[in-house]
Scaffold this motif. Structure first.
Motif, mmCIF file in Angstrom:
data_model
loop_
_atom_site.group_PDB
_atom_site.id
_atom_site.type_symbol
_atom_site.label_atom_id
_atom_site.label_comp_id
_atom_site.label_asym_id
_atom_site.label_seq_id
_atom_site.Cartn_x
_atom_site.Cartn_y
_atom_site.Cartn_z
ATOM 1 N N VAL A 51 -38.218 -13.904 -10.456
ATOM 2 C CA VAL A 51 -37.228 -12.634 -10.142
ATOM 3 C C VAL A 51 -36.022 -12.315 -10.944
ATOM 4 O O VAL A 51 -35.189 -13.309 -10.853
ATOM 5 N N PRO A 52 -35.584 -11.353 -11.637
ATOM 6 C CA PRO A 52 -34.561 -11.300 -12.376
ATOM 7 C C PRO A 52 -33.269 -11.167 -11.580
ATOM 8 O O PRO A 52 -32.297 -12.094 -12.054
ATOM 9 N N ARG A 110 -24.731 -5.519 -3.177
ATOM 10 C CA ARG A 110 -24.504 -5.657 -4.660
ATOM 11 C C ARG A 110 -22.941 -5.436 -4.779
ATOM 12 O O ARG A 110 -22.535 -6.051 -5.524
ATOM 13 N N ARG A 111 -22.493 -4.352 -4.079
ATOM 14 C CA ARG A 111 -20.961 -3.842 -4.538
ATOM 15 C C ARG A 111 -20.274 -4.882 -4.095
ATOM 16 O O ARG A 111 -19.073 -5.425 -4.267
ATOM 17 N N ARG A 112 -20.476 -5.473 -2.748
ATOM 18 C CA ARG A 112 -19.686 -6.279 -2.035
ATOM 19 C C ARG A 112 -19.678 -7.655 -2.979
ATOM 20 O O ARG A 112 -18.602 -8.464 -3.145
ATOM 21 N N LEU A 113 -20.558 -8.168 -3.569
ATOM 22 C CA LEU A 113 -20.878 -9.211 -4.387
ATOM 23 C C LEU A 113 -19.836 -9.162 -5.670
ATOM 24 O O LEU A 113 -19.098 -9.795 -5.995
ATOM 25 N N SER A 146 -27.435 -4.354 -12.402
ATOM 26 C CA SER A 146 -28.760 -3.650 -11.948
ATOM 27 C C SER A 146 -30.056 -4.363 -11.572
ATOM 28 O O SER A 146 -30.689 -3.858 -11.073
ATOM 29 N N ARG A 147 -30.053 -5.787 -11.980
ATOM 30 C CA ARG A 147 -31.195 -6.459 -11.475
ATOM 31 C C ARG A 147 -31.025 -7.176 -10.355
ATOM 32 O O ARG A 147 -32.152 -7.779 -9.773
ATOM 33 N N LEU A 148 -30.103 -6.932 -9.562
ATOM 34 C CA LEU A 148 -29.763 -7.139 -8.057
ATOM 35 C C LEU A 148 -30.265 -6.126 -7.154
ATOM 36 O O LEU A 148 -30.306 -6.336 -5.999
#
Length: 408
Positions: free
Chosen positions: A208-209, A273-276, A384-386
């Motif tokens: 999984v990327p 994803r943005r939080r990360l 984008s891979r998240l």
């Protein structure tokens, strides 16, 4: 969440069995530095342990997904206790560095992956529940609480009782906690051999990327843990107060724990994803100032700030696994992330040890900055891979909040 049937039966023994991750590296650093007089040598031995842990942890997770946690955990904790005993004996006997490195490999390879196993049990019990996000935050808090207790306990034992006492306590807690945890069969998630969907059984988490991107992110976090352990130890030696090492590292870990509690209590409106990305940027900026601290008060304050920035990234990373990885490979995915932390920690301990020997603790504090900066660049380039698989699904946005999302 804590009223979930059977939760306490695996949480309490799981806490004791998690101590290796918090006590092992610092215990090795203190013991080997005491017997050799070199932070560089201590870093090499500790790095060998971390690399072995990083390489073998995913295999342990894969076996647990396929054959069950008990089948992997029982022989693992027995091997770990034996390996630590050999390493301690060699170190106290003044064995050459190569012998310590050889002994460090099975010590790291056999570290039980109890944290990922606990997360896998939560995922199985709370599948589709909004409490899963709370469980992810709770697990991060638990991990960081071990980083409050573990290093302080190991340092106190090594400096106040005997240089090997920290590792002996680590092996004892691992053995007792691991066997008690393995005995909790009722909460063990179903494994691959019991699943009817054979096609899902063979899915590899690393294929999984998004898991690969998250592994890089947690590798960077590992450099913070490793760099801080060596550099704080060297700093307190330089100021003539080695006993303060556990206190300073405890302040750093306490910041992490407090941030984890806050993350679990907030109903987030920002996508994971943005939080990360936001959390990781803050972590990199905070790490950039560690090298400039020249007093315990200032270093303690900066360590607290760095700790506060770690938890949001860790929690979000582990939470994203639920949306990226099928259930049959989830323990493996968690162990890849845990292994990435261990690998980053190992590399940081080795590099920081050599820099500290040559230039002092100030140079060692540059390692967390370098590791997080490189990981942040990777996160920004591959964000984008998240994104989860392109299908309609329901994801958690915070404690008590869920929203249906269709990804195009």
């Amino acid at each position: 969440m804590l009223r979930t049937p059977g939760a306490w039966t695996f949480l309490l023994p799981g806490f004791a069995a998690r101590q290796p991750f918090a006590m092992l590296t610092i215990g090795i650093v203190l013991l080997v530095q005491h017997t050799t007089g070199s932070y560089g040598s201590a870093g090499v031995v500790s790095a060998a342990t971390g690399v072995a842990m990083a390489l073998f942890a995913p295999q342990s997770g894969k076996l647990a997904d396929r054959y069950g946690q008990r089948a992997v955990l029982v022989p693992g904790v027995l091997l770990h206790a034996a390996a630590v005993s050999v390493l301690v004996t060699l170190a106290l006997a003044g064995a050459p560095l190569w012998a310590l490195v050889v002994a460090a490999v099975p010590t790291g390879a056999s570290v039980p992956q109890v944290g990922p196993m606990v997360r896998s049990r939560w995922a199985a019990k709370l599948q589709g529940s909004p409490l899963l996000a709370t469980a992810a935050a709770f697990e991060s808090v638990t991990d960081e609480f071990t980083f409050v207790v573990g290093p302080v306990l190991a340092t106190a034992l090594c400096t106040g009782v005997h240089p090997a006492a920290g590792l002996i306590a680590e092996a004892t807690l691992t053995l007792a906690g691991g066997l008690l945890f393995a005995a909790q069969r009722r909460t063990q998630p179903p494994h691959g051999r019991l699943e009817r969907h054979a096609a899902e059984e063979h899915v590899s988490a690393l294929s999984v990327p998004g898991v690969r991107v998250l592994a890089v992110a947690l590798l960077g976090i590992g450099t913070v843990f490793g760099g801080m352990q060596v550099s704080l130890t060297a700093f307190t030696e330089e100021i003539g107060n080695p006993g303060a090492n556990g206190l300073l590292y405890g302040v750093f870990a306490a910041g992490n724990m407090l941030a984890g509690i806050a993350c679990g209590a907030i109903a987030w409106k920002i996508a994971p994803r943005r939080r990360l990305l936001i959390g990781y940027t803050a972590l990199t900026v905070a790490a950039a100032f560690l090298w400039s601290a020249h007093s315990m008060v200032l270093l303690g304050g900066l360590g607290l700030l760095v700790g506060l920035c770690i938890a949001p990234s860790l929690i979000t990373g582990y939470t994203l696994v639920e949306t990226l990885v099928p259930a049959s490979a989830r323990t493996e995915a968690f162990t890849w992330l845990t292994g990435a932390v261990a690998l980053g920690q190992a590399a940081a301990v080795s590099v920081a040890g050599r820099l500290t020997d040559a230039y002092g603790s100030t140079a060692g504090f540059l390692v967390p900055l370098g590791g997080t900066a490189l990981a942040l660049i990777t996160l920004l380039a591959l964000r984008s891979r998240l994104s989860p698989p392109a299908q309609g699904r329901t994801v958690a946005r915070g404690v008590g909040h869920r929203v249906s999302v269709t990804v195009d």
